[in-house]
Design an enzyme around this catalytic site. Structure first.
Site, PDB file in Angstrom:
ATOM      1  CD  GLU A 117      -5.379   0.746   6.108  1.00  0.00           C
ATOM      2  OE1 GLU A 117      -5.732   1.331   5.177  1.00  0.00           O
ATOM      3  OE2 GLU A 117      -4.476   0.674   6.751  1.00  0.00           O
ATOM      4  CD  GLN A 146      -2.462   1.309   2.699  1.00  0.00           C
ATOM      5  OE1 GLN A 146      -2.149   0.510   3.749  1.00  0.00           O
ATOM      6  NE2 GLN A 146      -3.725   1.823   2.673  1.00  0.00           N
ATOM      7  N   GLY A 147       0.851   2.152  -1.248  1.00  0.00           N
ATOM      8  CA  GLY A 147       1.671   3.140  -1.216  1.00  0.00           C
ATOM      9  C   GLY A 147       0.760   4.382  -0.886  1.00  0.00           C
ATOM     10  CB  SER A 155      -3.447   7.880  14.844  1.00  0.00           C
ATOM     11  OG  SER A 155      -4.072   9.043  14.595  1.00  0.00           O
TER      12      SER A 155
HETATM   13  C1  LIG Z   1       3.426  -0.406  11.547  1.00  0.00           C
HETATM   14  C2  LIG Z   1       3.067   0.443  10.539  1.00  0.00           C
HETATM   15  C3  LIG Z   1       2.469   0.100   9.078  1.00  0.00           C
HETATM   16  C4  LIG Z   1       2.063   0.978   8.357  1.00  0.00           C
HETATM   17  N1  LIG Z   1       1.786   0.510   6.926  1.00  0.00           N
HETATM   18  C5  LIG Z   1       1.494   1.144   6.115  1.00  0.00           C
HETATM   19  C6  LIG Z   1       1.501   0.777   4.579  1.00  0.00           C
HETATM   20  O1  LIG Z   1       1.415  -0.621   4.509  1.00  0.00           O
HETATM   21  N2  LIG Z   1       1.123   1.698   3.830  1.00  0.00           N
HETATM   22  C7  LIG Z   1       0.811   3.147   3.783  1.00  0.00           C
HETATM   23  O2  LIG Z   1       0.342   3.689   3.054  1.00  0.00           O
HETATM   24  N3  LIG Z   1       0.834   3.408   5.443  1.00  0.00           N
HETATM   25  C8  LIG Z   1       1.152   2.693   6.400  1.00  0.00           C
HETATM   26  N4  LIG Z   1       1.177   3.017   7.757  1.00  0.00           N
HETATM   27  C9  LIG Z   1       1.145   4.551   7.959  1.00  0.00           C
HETATM   28  C10 LIG Z   1      -0.104   4.878   8.667  1.00  0.00           C
HETATM   29  O3  LIG Z   1      -1.343   4.994   8.016  1.00  0.00           O
HETATM   30  C11 LIG Z   1       0.415   6.192   9.460  1.00  0.00           C
HETATM   31  O4  LIG Z   1       1.294   6.126  10.482  1.00  0.00           O
HETATM   32  C12 LIG Z   1      -0.810   6.771  10.138  1.00  0.00           C
HETATM   33  O5  LIG Z   1      -2.004   7.154   9.226  1.00  0.00           O
HETATM   34  C13 LIG Z   1      -0.405   8.090  10.878  1.00  0.00           C
HETATM   35  O6  LIG Z   1       0.255   9.089  10.184  1.00  0.00           O
HETATM   36  P1  LIG Z   1       1.815   9.655  10.499  1.00  0.00           P
HETATM   37  O7  LIG Z   1       2.627   8.572  11.191  1.00  0.00           O
HETATM   38  O8  LIG Z   1       2.281  10.464   9.297  1.00  0.00           O
HETATM   39  O9  LIG Z   1       1.358  10.332  11.792  1.00  0.00           O
HETATM   40  P2  LIG Z   1       1.262  12.130  11.866  1.00  0.00           P
HETATM   41  O10 LIG Z   1       0.010  12.096  11.035  1.00  0.00           O
HETATM   42  O11 LIG Z   1       2.317  12.907  11.750  1.00  0.00           O
HETATM   43  O12 LIG Z   1       0.543  12.130  13.301  1.00  0.00           O
HETATM   44  C14 LIG Z   1       1.575  12.188  14.529  1.00  0.00           C
HETATM   45  C15 LIG Z   1       0.597  12.224  15.821  1.00  0.00           C
HETATM   46  O13 LIG Z   1      -0.236  13.385  15.763  1.00  0.00           O
HETATM   47  C16 LIG Z   1      -1.708  13.093  15.880  1.00  0.00           C
HETATM   48  N5  LIG Z   1      -2.451  14.106  15.150  1.00  0.00           N
HETATM   49  C17 LIG Z   1      -2.317  14.123  13.783  1.00  0.00           C
HETATM   50  N6  LIG Z   1      -3.121  15.056  13.198  1.00  0.00           N
HETATM   51  C18 LIG Z   1      -4.053  15.292  14.209  1.00  0.00           C
HETATM   52  C19 LIG Z   1      -5.480  15.967  14.301  1.00  0.00           C
HETATM   53  N7  LIG Z   1      -5.919  16.632  13.276  1.00  0.00           N
HETATM   54  N8  LIG Z   1      -6.044  15.626  15.478  1.00  0.00           N
HETATM   55  C20 LIG Z   1      -5.553  15.122  16.598  1.00  0.00           C
HETATM   56  N9  LIG Z   1      -4.320  14.473  16.486  1.00  0.00           N
HETATM   57  C21 LIG Z   1      -3.546  14.527  15.397  1.00  0.00           C
HETATM   58  C22 LIG Z   1      -1.596  11.523  15.430  1.00  0.00           C
HETATM   59  O14 LIG Z   1      -2.789  10.863  15.914  1.00  0.00           O
HETATM   60  C23 LIG Z   1      -0.401  11.106  15.886  1.00  0.00           C
HETATM   61  O15 LIG Z   1      -0.498  10.646  17.178  1.00  0.00           O
HETATM   62  C24 LIG Z   1       1.883   2.010   8.400  1.00  0.00           C
HETATM   63  C25 LIG Z   1       2.006   2.746   9.886  1.00  0.00           C
HETATM   64  C26 LIG Z   1       2.711   1.808  10.769  1.00  0.00           C
HETATM   65  C27 LIG Z   1       3.049   2.515  12.152  1.00  0.00           C
END
Ligand SMILES: Cc1cc2nc3c(=O)[nH]c(=O)nc-3n(C[C@H](O)[C@H](O)[C@H](O)COP(=O)(O)OP(=O)(O)OC[C@H]3O[C@@H](n4cnc5c(N)ncnc54)[C@H](O)[C@@H]3O)c2cc1C
Length: 398
Positions: free
Chosen positions: A244, A126-127, A383
């Site tokens: 998902e 998934q990209g 998240s």
């Molecule tokens: C183990 C793992 C596997 C994954 N696999 C995939 C995959 O295969 N393909 C893919 O595309 N993605 C994948 N992901 C990505 C995943 O979908 C993202 O990590 C997730 O959507 C959160 O984005 P971020 O990590 O950029 O955090 P950010 O968006 O930077 O958030 C950081 C923190 O701030 C909080 N936050 C951000 N915005 C808000 C808001 N508006 N209100 C309140 N709190 C907020 C978040 O909840 C989090 O605690 C994976 C992630 C993990 C950890």
């Protein structure tokens, strides 16, 4: 609303149990039971067995090769698979991109890709996420510029789960930088063998290579690999995300983890008595068990509503938040029950077929890595903070 299982549903449960007892290879069952890491071959082997039985594509309509199950059968199947220590189905092909291809893909795309997913010929990743585009996915920057009958794609994806095994990636790209954020996005299917793609491992807290960074440098992708119209990617992306999140509560896994925890805490001694008899520990186990029962009732209510023709809405966010918190609590209690035995980090045991003579060590070796790995549950699939905002808006009207 009827929350109990009918005689037919109970008979179906027995059918699944019998199938798992005879068809799940013992060595794979043992690897899952001991928390060892599965190889790509383990996953493919098990998925081929399910496919041969017609039980791999459980979310697909019958017309495309699904078994014709409703939500209750799917719930029973998940529960029994977790109880039998079957590997989790790698979701990216069968449960994520396939429903998008079925709903938005052309006949030619369905004809080509769906059988390959059913036969486990293609391994998808998934990209979606990028550095700077996780929760705020619509701000993604990977560009796709049209050049004749190709797009030229440049950008970076991150957290790409099991991308090291994938030969195909479904990818969100920006095709129109001038349009409103969501409107300029398209959904492309990219061959991972294309020149210009680099996959780099990210090693997580538990020492595992589960996620990756994927760099795309002027990768040429045929326009025929676009799903839906140009600029319709956000609709596909949102549709895929509802798939998902389904099942992300992981009830079957939570039940299995609770059984394991109770068994462990009855064997482990604390000052000459089973740990499970220690009031402070027992209280946390009981609270977890009660929460699991409450979550199960909520899940069954959602399933009953779906059986009666309703659509799960913000309830799936609720199930995701409570389910992931609960599974994290269970892994925390298991780590505590193991105590110092959870400390040794034995990669050769987790990855290989090395046997551990000491049965306590064999059960403990995965304790700490699993505890660290479960931290991901509250982040991926959207998240928990974001899910809470969805619940606040749609259920509480805040
Ligand atoms: C183990 C793992 C596997 C994954 N696999 C995939 C995959 O295969 N393909 C893919 O595309 N993605 C994948 N992901 C990505 C995943 O979908 C993202 O990590 C997730 O959507 C959160 O984005 P971020 O990590 O950029 O955090 P950010 O968006 O930077 O958030 C950081 C923190 O701030 C909080 N936050 C951000 N915005 C808000 C808001 N508006 N209100 C309140 N709190 C907020 C978040 O909840 C989090 O605690 C994976 C992630 C993990 C950890």
């Amino acid at each position: 609303m009827n929350l109990s299982f009918s005689a037919d549903e109970q008979a179906f449960r027995q059918q699944v149990r019998d199938f798992l007892a005879t068809s799940l290879p013992n060595e794979i069952r043992e690897r899952v039971r001991l928390g060892r890491r599965l190889t790509a071959d383990d996953h493919i082997r098990w998925q081929n067995i399910l496919s041969a039985r017609g039980w791999l594509a459980v979310n697909w309509p019958e017309t495309h090769g699904g078994p014709g199950w409703g939500p209750v059968e799917r719930h029973i199947f998940d529960e029994e698979c977790a109880a039998a220590h079957a590997p989790t189905i790698v979701p990216f092909g069968v449960n994520m991109v396939a429903p998008v291809i079925i709903k938005f893909g052309s006949e030619a795309q369905q004809y080509y890709y769906l059988p390959r997913i059913l036969n486990n010929q293609d391994w998808w990743c998934q990209g979606y996420s990028e550095p700077g585009a996780g929760s705020d996915l619509a701000s993604l920057k990977t560009r796709a510029v049209r050049d004749g009958d190709h797009y030229v794609v440049t950008g970076q994806k991150t957290w790409t789960t099991l991308g090291q095994y994938a030969n195909m990636m479904f990818c969100l790209v920006r095709t129109d930088p001038e349009a409103k954020k969501q409107a300029g996005i398209s959904f492309l299917l990219i061959d991972m063998a294309s020149p210009g793609i680099t996959v780099r491992p990210i090693i997580t807290l538990d020492g595992a290579h589960e996620v990756n960074e994927v760099f795309l440098d002027e990768v040429r992708v045929p326009v025929a690999n676009r799903i839906g119209d140009e600029g319709q990617g956000w609709t596909c992306a949102k549709f895929l995300l509802t798939h998902e999140r389904t099942g992300i509560a992981g009830l079957g896994h939570a039940k299995q983890a609770l059984r394991h925890l109770k068994q462990l805490a009855s064997c482990v001694q604390h000052r000459g008595r089973p740990l499970l008899e220690l009031a402070s520990f027992r209280q946390r186990v009981i609270r977890a068990e009660l929460e699991l029962m409450a979550l199960e009732v909520t899940n069954l209510r959602v399933i009953a509503a779906a059986r009666d023709g309703g659509m799960p809405g913000a309830e799936s966010s609720l199930l995701k938040v409570r389910g992931s918190e609960l599974r994290q609590e269970l892994s925390e209690l298991t780590r505590r029950a193991l105590g110092p035995a959870a400390l040794p980090f034995l990669p050769e045991f987790l990855y290989g077929d090395t046997e551990l003579d000491d049965p306590v060590l064999a059960v403990s070796a995965a304790g700490a890595p699993q505890y660290f790995n479960r931290r991901k549950l509250s982040i991926y699939g959207g998240s928990n903070e974001i899910q809470k905002s969805i619940v606040a808006k749609t259920i509480l009207g805040m």
